[in-house]
Design an enzyme around this catalytic site. Sequence first.
Site, mmCIF file in Angstrom:
data_model
loop_
_atom_site.group_PDB
_atom_site.id
_atom_site.type_symbol
_atom_site.label_atom_id
_atom_site.label_comp_id
_atom_site.label_asym_id
_atom_site.label_seq_id
_atom_site.Cartn_x
_atom_site.Cartn_y
_atom_site.Cartn_z
ATOM 1 N N GLU A 1 41.928 47.197 37.329
ATOM 2 C CA GLU A 1 41.345 46.083 38.081
ATOM 3 C C GLU A 1 42.318 44.895 38.053
ATOM 4 O OE1 GLU A 1 37.763 45.690 35.799
ATOM 5 O OE2 GLU A 1 37.307 47.806 36.163
ATOM 6 N N GLU B 1 35.572 51.476 35.179
ATOM 7 C CA GLU B 1 36.339 51.803 33.968
ATOM 8 C C GLU B 1 36.340 53.291 33.641
ATOM 9 O OE1 GLU B 1 34.232 49.305 34.288
ATOM 10 O OE2 GLU B 1 35.519 47.551 34.033
ATOM 11 N N GLN C 1 40.223 45.987 31.748
ATOM 12 C CA GLN C 1 40.509 44.556 31.814
ATOM 13 C C GLN C 1 40.232 43.813 30.509
ATOM 14 O OE1 GLN C 1 38.686 41.952 35.043
ATOM 15 N NE2 GLN C 1 40.739 42.350 35.810
ATOM 16 N N ASP D 1 35.922 44.600 25.651
ATOM 17 C CA ASP D 1 34.468 44.792 25.672
ATOM 18 C C ASP D 1 34.050 45.820 26.720
ATOM 19 O OD1 ASP D 1 33.327 42.272 23.953
ATOM 20 O OD2 ASP D 1 35.185 41.786 25.008
ATOM 21 N N TYR D 2 34.840 45.968 27.778
ATOM 22 C CA TYR D 2 34.461 46.875 28.870
ATOM 23 C C TYR D 2 34.997 48.290 28.664
ATOM 24 C CZ TYR D 2 33.156 42.354 30.399
ATOM 25 O OH TYR D 2 32.591 41.109 30.408
ATOM 26 N N HIS E 1 33.656 38.552 25.962
ATOM 27 C CA HIS E 1 35.104 38.406 26.105
ATOM 28 C C HIS E 1 35.763 38.085 24.778
ATOM 29 C CE1 HIS E 1 33.612 37.849 30.208
ATOM 30 N NE2 HIS E 1 34.727 38.451 30.554
#
Length: 804
Positions: A496, A527, A549, A552-553, A594
């Site tokens: 991304e 993801e 990115q 956390d993701y 984040h």
Amino acid sequence: MATAEKSVKKTQDSTADREAVLNDFRIALISRHASLMGRKEVFMGKAKFGIFGDGKELAQIAMARAFQKGDFRAGYYRDQTFMFALGELTVQQYFAQLYAHTNVDAEPASAGRLMNGHFATRSLNDDGSWKSLTDRYNSAADISPTAAQMPKLLGLAFASKLYRENKGLKGFKDFSINGNEVAWGTIGNASTSEGMFFESINAAGVLQVPMVTAIWDDGYGISVPQEFHTTKGSISEVLEGFQRNDEKKGFEIIRVKGWDYEALFNAFQKAGNIARSEHAPVLIHVQEMTQPQGHSTSGSHERYKSKERLDWEKEWDCIKQFREYILSRELASADELDKIDAEAKAQVKKEKEAAWNDFLGEIKEELKEAVSLIRDAAQTSNRKVVLEQLVQDLSKTINPIRKDVISTVRKALLNLRFDQSEAKNKLQTWYQQQQEKNFDRYSSHLYSQSEWSALKVAERLPEFSEDSSIVDGREVLQAFFDYKLENDPRFFAFGEDVGKIGDVNQAFAGLQAKYGDLRVSDTGIRECTIVGQGIGAALRGLKPVAEIQYLDYLLYGIQMLSDDLASLQYRTKGGQKAPLIVRTRGHRLEGVWHAGSPMGMILSALRGMLICVPRDMTQAAGMYNTLLQSDDPALVIECLNGYRLKEKMPENMGEYTVPMGKPEVLRSGKDITLVTYGSMCRIVLEAAEELSEMDIDVEVIDVQTLIPFDRFGVIGESVKKTNRVIFADEDVPGGASAYMLQQAIEEQQLFKFLDSEPQTLAAKAHRPAYSSDGDYFSKPSTEDVIEKVYLLMHEVNPKKFPKF
Ligand SMILES: Cc1ncc(C[n+]2csc(CCOP(=O)(O)OP(=O)(O)O)c2C)c(N)n1
Ligand SMILES: [Mg+2]
């Protein structure tokens, strides 16, 4: 329930001739008998569990006929007929897997590590080097989670796009001939409900890649009928919006019945042609399939299918229909077909027995040796009676497994603990040799064992001079990626916002403009399939860096990393590799999503991958350089708050490397060792400076990589000197700080050197609250470190360090 219409069609030109049809009939029957006999083997206790491909034979034969050398399959547990039809699986190998034969020649897909029905071809030679993939039929290694074949299927197809459109890759003929290879996926109807199915389909439509997805629709997912799975009861109807037309690209969607030989043949040919020539994705919805023996050996389908449905399945069984088709077209007589059936059955029986004898033979041999060695040792032992009994029990075991043998030997050795005899020594030596073999059988290849293992890449230090420029951290990464894009056409990066703006922190800034959008590209927000795209491309010899990115993701993609990538070399016993590097950024910045640092979760889920936690971008670039020379998959977590911090630009960019598993001593001290990594390095160094003013001399160690962990005993050496240690990070308590403690205490026997209790310092158990105050009260601060160290020193010397 569907009402099928019987129709006898005229043979079309594209249909194979009589011989080919009868050969297909033979393969269908071989596969069917393998399913029928496989189930019996389980019920006789010779195998633990069985799942079979009966009812799905015809479509798989049609798919095999359209499948070409260099192509890849990513599918699921029903695909035995396809593998038989290609000649990539023998019936004997099929049964060897059912029994879990650990010999890789007997069971080449997984050497007994995977449940039956998990297929794979071997892409690698024994030394871990690539075979040519373009002169063979390829199957990615299956995994059990439903729909998890889809993300990597996307990547397998995407690789063809790169090989066709990126001129720099034209020379890699072992992997692709002009991107002509199609990636063929298979998936059950119920599994299409999974999110990753939809995500993969959408991504394939966007990317326009040669991906053919065949849905085996038998109306059920175990006991649950279609109405609970799919809107309108039909996945192809739901996906109609994806159908391409004259104005807009999309999918070609084909519907076909699973019992209709000619239509299946034509459907798969058409799909293959479109995908191969146009690089457009195709979906084939194969309807009206059956499941003659129910889902698996775990139960019978009479429990949930009506009599009407069961009768329908008997009538529309694809082999029955195929037989009627052959008779109606007068391609063979009933007697001839009966003969083919009988021959198929006899062949399966013979191969099944050969597989069983081969499997059992090895173990019986081991059993014989163990019995004789224990007997010998028993002769002079005062535990003779007990030992003789153990031997007798073992000898009586009807279908012994390896566990029976080894557990008896271990019990015998315990009984022999006071003995001192030559015979006992022999038994011990034999046991040790067996355990080495068993390590190879059951525990090898978690990481690369080849000469390209990341652990073997030589260290080369970064070089600096007086004139080295001082830049933002992100520029160091940018310089490395620029170098790598220039020098290795197989290297590409995507994710991304990675393309046009060069990622949200601009480590790829300007590089898409310089190298084109095949090398540095944007993706949708997806993801799970970013990871799959990377896995599939890496399975085909490319060197992707897939970007998530924010750390956390990673959770959206961690299932693919854990189930597929991290287990790949292990579950194929070194038959396949996908050296994908996942790049992300994390630890502290702002707020609940984040600033996470869920390292414990990652460490537990991703054994099989290397986990790199660089403290700055110079170290990160060196790690990428090491990893891109290796064939291990890895996750690199950059420090989210480090891109704008100033660093010196190394002068040997592209040459220096950071070794895996080698901690660095950032500050030497004599009173206490503080072990940490990533963003915490700066905080701990700050704390160490302040502590030195209180006359506490802290040694700070950056572990650099969590997997592998301190291969050189750097922490142990430090603690020998300081006799005290704290492991600090910003994960939750009991997360990666506890992992570091366990690794150091157990692997390096730290307890021998400790004068104080070893401690951990972590973040709060909750996610970090927002903004700078949220960070301060959620994550370890400089004061937290100072106080923790000071209080420990207070216990050592309360006079010198009074309580505050
Ligand atoms: C993620 C996940 N959830 C549940 C399961 C258990 N499971 C195995 S097969 C299956 C049904 C799959 O049905 P379908 O996709 O229609 O394939 P079929 O077996 O009917 O060919 C389920 C629920 C699993 N393997 N993975
Ligand atoms: Mg189904």
